[in-house]
Design a protein around this motif. Structure first.
Motif, PDB file in Angstrom:
ATOM      1  N   ARG A   1      59.584  31.403  54.802  1.00 48.55           N
ATOM      2  CA  ARG A   1      59.116  30.045  54.545  1.00 48.55           C
ATOM      3  C   ARG A   1      58.252  29.038  55.371  1.00 48.55           C
ATOM      4  N   ASP A   2      57.769  29.835  56.601  1.00 50.97           N
ATOM      5  CA  ASP A   2      56.928  28.841  57.653  1.00 50.97           C
ATOM      6  C   ASP A   2      55.570  29.098  57.006  1.00 50.97           C
ATOM      7  N   VAL A   3      55.113  29.903  56.019  1.00 47.49           N
ATOM      8  CA  VAL A   3      53.951  29.928  55.658  1.00 47.49           C
ATOM      9  C   VAL A   3      53.796  29.208  54.418  1.00 47.49           C
ATOM     10  N   ASP A   4      52.589  28.212  54.676  1.00 51.43           N
ATOM     11  CA  ASP A   4      52.502  27.266  53.670  1.00 51.43           C
ATOM     12  C   ASP A   4      50.871  27.652  53.030  1.00 51.43           C
ATOM     13  N   HIS A   5      50.241  28.529  53.356  1.00 50.78           N
ATOM     14  CA  HIS A   5      48.851  29.171  52.714  1.00 50.78           C
ATOM     15  C   HIS A   5      48.708  30.463  52.787  1.00 50.78           C
ATOM     16  N   VAL A   6      48.271  30.960  51.743  1.00 49.66           N
ATOM     17  CA  VAL A   6      48.005  32.514  51.640  1.00 49.66           C
ATOM     18  C   VAL A   6      46.509  32.797  51.311  1.00 49.66           C
TER      19      VAL A   6
ATOM     20  N   ARG B   1      57.458  37.297  45.579  1.00 48.84           N
ATOM     21  CA  ARG B   1      58.486  37.921  45.963  1.00 48.84           C
ATOM     22  C   ARG B   1      58.813  37.375  47.519  1.00 48.84           C
ATOM     23  N   MET B   2      57.713  37.402  48.198  1.00 45.59           N
ATOM     24  CA  MET B   2      57.762  37.089  49.604  1.00 45.59           C
ATOM     25  C   MET B   2      58.091  35.511  49.810  1.00 45.59           C
ATOM     26  N   PHE B   3      57.340  34.832  49.010  1.00 45.16           N
ATOM     27  CA  PHE B   3      57.171  33.366  49.455  1.00 45.16           C
ATOM     28  C   PHE B   3      57.478  32.394  47.893  1.00 45.16           C
ATOM     29  N   PRO B   4      58.901  32.586  47.699  1.00 44.01           N
ATOM     30  CA  PRO B   4      59.330  32.018  46.550  1.00 44.01           C
ATOM     31  C   PRO B   4      59.024  30.453  46.706  1.00 44.01           C
ATOM     32  N   HIS B   5      58.846  29.786  47.758  1.00 42.13           N
ATOM     33  CA  HIS B   5      58.492  28.532  47.958  1.00 42.13           C
ATOM     34  C   HIS B   5      57.122  27.970  47.340  1.00 42.13           C
ATOM     35  N   ARG B   6      56.321  29.135  46.818  1.00 39.54           N
ATOM     36  CA  ARG B   6      55.139  28.960  46.182  1.00 39.54           C
ATOM     37  C   ARG B   6      53.784  28.154  47.151  1.00 39.54           C
ATOM     38  N   PRO B   7      53.572  28.909  48.299  1.00 39.94           N
ATOM     39  CA  PRO B   7      52.437  28.286  49.140  1.00 39.94           C
ATOM     40  C   PRO B   7      51.133  28.220  48.450  1.00 39.94           C
ATOM     41  N   SER B   8      50.240  27.423  48.740  1.00 39.76           N
ATOM     42  CA  SER B   8      48.870  27.599  48.194  1.00 39.76           C
ATOM     43  C   SER B   8      48.309  28.998  48.476  1.00 39.76           C
ATOM     44  N   VAL B   9      47.574  29.456  47.378  1.00 39.56           N
ATOM     45  CA  VAL B   9      46.908  30.743  47.386  1.00 39.56           C
ATOM     46  C   VAL B   9      45.353  30.504  47.055  1.00 39.56           C
ATOM     47  N   THR B  10      44.604  31.215  47.687  1.00 43.92           N
ATOM     48  CA  THR B  10      43.197  31.383  47.164  1.00 43.92           C
ATOM     49  C   THR B  10      42.385  32.571  47.631  1.00 43.92           C
ATOM     50  N   SER B  11      41.273  32.830  46.740  1.00 45.81           N
ATOM     51  CA  SER B  11      40.762  34.166  47.328  1.00 45.81           C
ATOM     52  C   SER B  11      39.287  33.714  47.481  1.00 45.81           C
ATOM     53  N   ASN B  12      38.733  34.117  48.499  1.00 48.29           N
ATOM     54  CA  ASN B  12      37.160  33.576  48.666  1.00 48.29           C
ATOM     55  C   ASN B  12      36.262  34.788  48.060  1.00 48.29           C
ATOM     56  N   LYS B  13      36.751  35.561  47.373  1.00 53.65           N
ATOM     57  CA  LYS B  13      35.954  36.625  46.929  1.00 53.65           C
ATOM     58  C   LYS B  13      35.218  36.081  45.441  1.00 53.65           C
ATOM     59  N   GLY B  14      35.762  35.309  44.895  1.00 46.87           N
ATOM     60  CA  GLY B  14      35.379  34.494  43.567  1.00 46.87           C
ATOM     61  C   GLY B  14      33.962  34.078  43.903  1.00 46.87           C
ATOM     62  N   ALA B  15      33.766  33.288  45.055  1.00 45.27           N
ATOM     63  CA  ALA B  15      32.513  32.868  45.534  1.00 45.27           C
ATOM     64  C   ALA B  15      31.607  33.906  46.355  1.00 45.27           C
TER      65      ALA B  15
ATOM     66  N   GLU C   1      51.322  35.757  34.087  1.00 46.73           N
ATOM     67  CA  GLU C   1      52.233  36.283  34.473  1.00 46.73           C
ATOM     68  C   GLU C   1      52.505  36.300  36.079  1.00 46.73           C
ATOM     69  N   PHE C   2      51.449  35.539  36.440  1.00 49.49           N
ATOM     70  CA  PHE C   2      51.665  35.567  37.785  1.00 49.49           C
ATOM     71  C   PHE C   2      52.273  34.155  38.491  1.00 49.49           C
ATOM     72  N   ASP C   3      53.429  34.121  39.064  1.00 48.07           N
ATOM     73  CA  ASP C   3      53.801  32.884  39.452  1.00 48.07           C
ATOM     74  C   ASP C   3      53.299  32.702  40.856  1.00 48.07           C
ATOM     75  N   LEU C   4      52.140  32.143  40.818  1.00 49.12           N
ATOM     76  CA  LEU C   4      51.460  31.847  42.130  1.00 49.12           C
ATOM     77  C   LEU C   4      50.974  30.303  41.982  1.00 49.12           C
ATOM     78  N   ASP C   5      50.712  29.739  43.099  1.00 46.88           N
ATOM     79  CA  ASP C   5      50.174  28.368  42.979  1.00 46.88           C
ATOM     80  C   ASP C   5      48.555  28.621  43.451  1.00 46.88           C
ATOM     81  N   VAL C   6      47.943  29.095  42.506  1.00 50.59           N
ATOM     82  CA  VAL C   6      46.539  29.447  42.955  1.00 50.59           C
ATOM     83  C   VAL C   6      45.739  28.281  42.648  1.00 50.59           C
TER      84      VAL C   6
END
Length: 407
Positions: free
Chosen positions: A294-299, A319-333, A370-375
């Motif tokens: 729960r300490d992690v607020d970004h992935v 599964r690891m972060f049900p509190h839904r931290p923000s998620v990004t991927s730099n590989k799109g750019a 199907e992805f429960d992520l805050d992307v």
């Protein structure tokens, strides 16, 4: 037992966005893809990549060096020079015996391999460069940085495929907490967008085939993703004990709070479908940092834009972060720079922490349902980040997770 905090005090990079880490940061914050048709891949089933724009690397590393170095080593030297300057260090005055170098690299001198093989085939043995071996072996990225900076401590290249750059950071962290070094030049480098390498990844089913839309090809977590886009890059982080940095008047950019690695032991190229190895690494990295999930607020996700890889990672994150931290991927750019990716993404995560900003995932309007992520999509998101996880996974079942926190 108490252990020292490990600080990130310098950052350097050269990427498809241009020279310097600021160029990469600007690119990812705008969500602007760098993929384009690559003349060096003309006629191949996949004829596009994320290439570094023409730049005067020789002006930084010395033009007399260029002829004897493969491009992956050139890029590493360029990024190391920027990082050392950013850390306000002077190699002429440091104790070189206490400075280590650890660089991640997956392929080594792929350009040299292919060019010199063609020479041998077409012109005979006497045409092959006498510098062939030192140009192509992967360890020369670390060796040349050590030579350039007078770093006489341990020098290693980590080869864990696409997790290599993150593996380098993990090794550096251990060297510093174990008092083997006072400063470590750590990161990753890769320049593997050659005809043979691109064809190999294509034949393995790993690459996007959107030749009609290269800019839109890298689509991490998107429902219509079809593979990654090859990229070249180098990124270097300067790591030292936080107390040492502050003693010389330098404020850490961030802290490398914890690291961990695991192996899937499942398949040569596919991730474990349930992501069990990735989850093991995440749990261990959090324990190393003495944090809870729960300490992690970004992935900063590995998220390469492949069907299986993104699915496995998305399921583990949720599964690891049900509190839904923000998620990004730099590989799109920036595409997927293989052995450099883990270090580059860690460096960009440091900037997210410093700038209180999460860049969007380029080319994605919304993640697959199907992805429960805050992307984070479409535009950058202001966010104060106290702790972030940066994930890296590689062929062979390698999983490496690093935890970064505000300094």
């Amino acid at each position: 037992m108490s252990r020292p905090d490990i600080a990130v005090t310098g950052l350097g990079a050269i990427t498809p966005a241009g020279t310097g880490l600021d160029a990469a940061w600007s690119q990812v914050c705008r969500g602007a893809p760098t993929a384009a048709t690559d003349p060096g891949l003309a006629g191949l089933p996949v004829d596009f990549s994320c290439r570094i724009p023409e730049s005067d690397i020789g002006a930084v590393i010395g033009r007399r060096k260029l002829w004897r170095l493969d491009r992956f080593t050139q890029l590493a030297l360029f990024a190391a020079d920027e990082a050392v300057r950013d850390a306000q260090l002077d190699p002429r005055t440091w104790d070189g015996a206490r400075v280590g170098v650890v660089i991640g690299c997956g392929l080594g001198g792929a350009r040299t391999w292919e060019a010199q093989h063609l020479r041998l085939k077409d012109q005979g043995a006497e045409s092959v460069s006498p510098m062939l071996i030192p140009m192509l072996v992967p360890n020369m990225a670390a060796g040349e940085i050590s030579l350039s900076l007078g770093a006489r401590g341990p020098s290693v290249v980590a080869a864990t495929a696409c997790a290599s750059g993150a593996s380098a950071l993990s090794i550096a962290h251990d060297w510093l907490t174990g008092d083997r070094c006072d400063i470590v030049v750590a990161g990753g480098t890769e320049s593997g967008s050659t005809p043979l390498m691109v064809t190999g990844f294509h034949r393995a089913g790993a690459l996007s085939t959107r030749s009609n839309d290269p800019a839109g090809a890298s689509r991490p977590f998107a429902p219509d993703r079809d593979g990654f886009v090859m990229a070249e890059a180098a990124a270097i982080l300067i790591l030292e004990r936080a107390a040492d940095a502050r003693a010389r008047g330098v404020r850490p950019r961030a802290l490398l709070a914890g690291t961990a690695a695991s192996s899937d032991a499942y398949h040569p190229t596919d991730p474990h479908p349930q992501g069990t190895g990735a989850q093991t690494a995440m749990v261990a990295a959090l324990a190393d940092a003495r944090f809870s999930a729960r300490d992690v607020d970004h992935v900063n996700a590995h998220a390469t834009s492949t069907l299986k890889g993104d699915t496995a990672e998305a399921n583990v994150i949720s599964r690891m972060f049900p509190h839904r931290p923000s998620v990004t991927s730099n590989k799109g750019a920036l595409g997927h720079s293989l052995g450099a990716a883990g270090a580059l993404e860690a460096a960009l995560t440091v900037l997210s922490i410093q700038q209180s900003t999460v860049p969007p995932t380029a080319n994605v309007d919304a993640p697959a349902p199907e992805f429960d992520l805050d992307v984070v999509t479409k535009k950058s998101r202001p966010q104060r980040i106290q702790a972030a996880a940066s994930n890296s996974f590689g062929f062979g079942g390698h999983n490496v997770v690093v935890i970064l926190t505000a300094g």
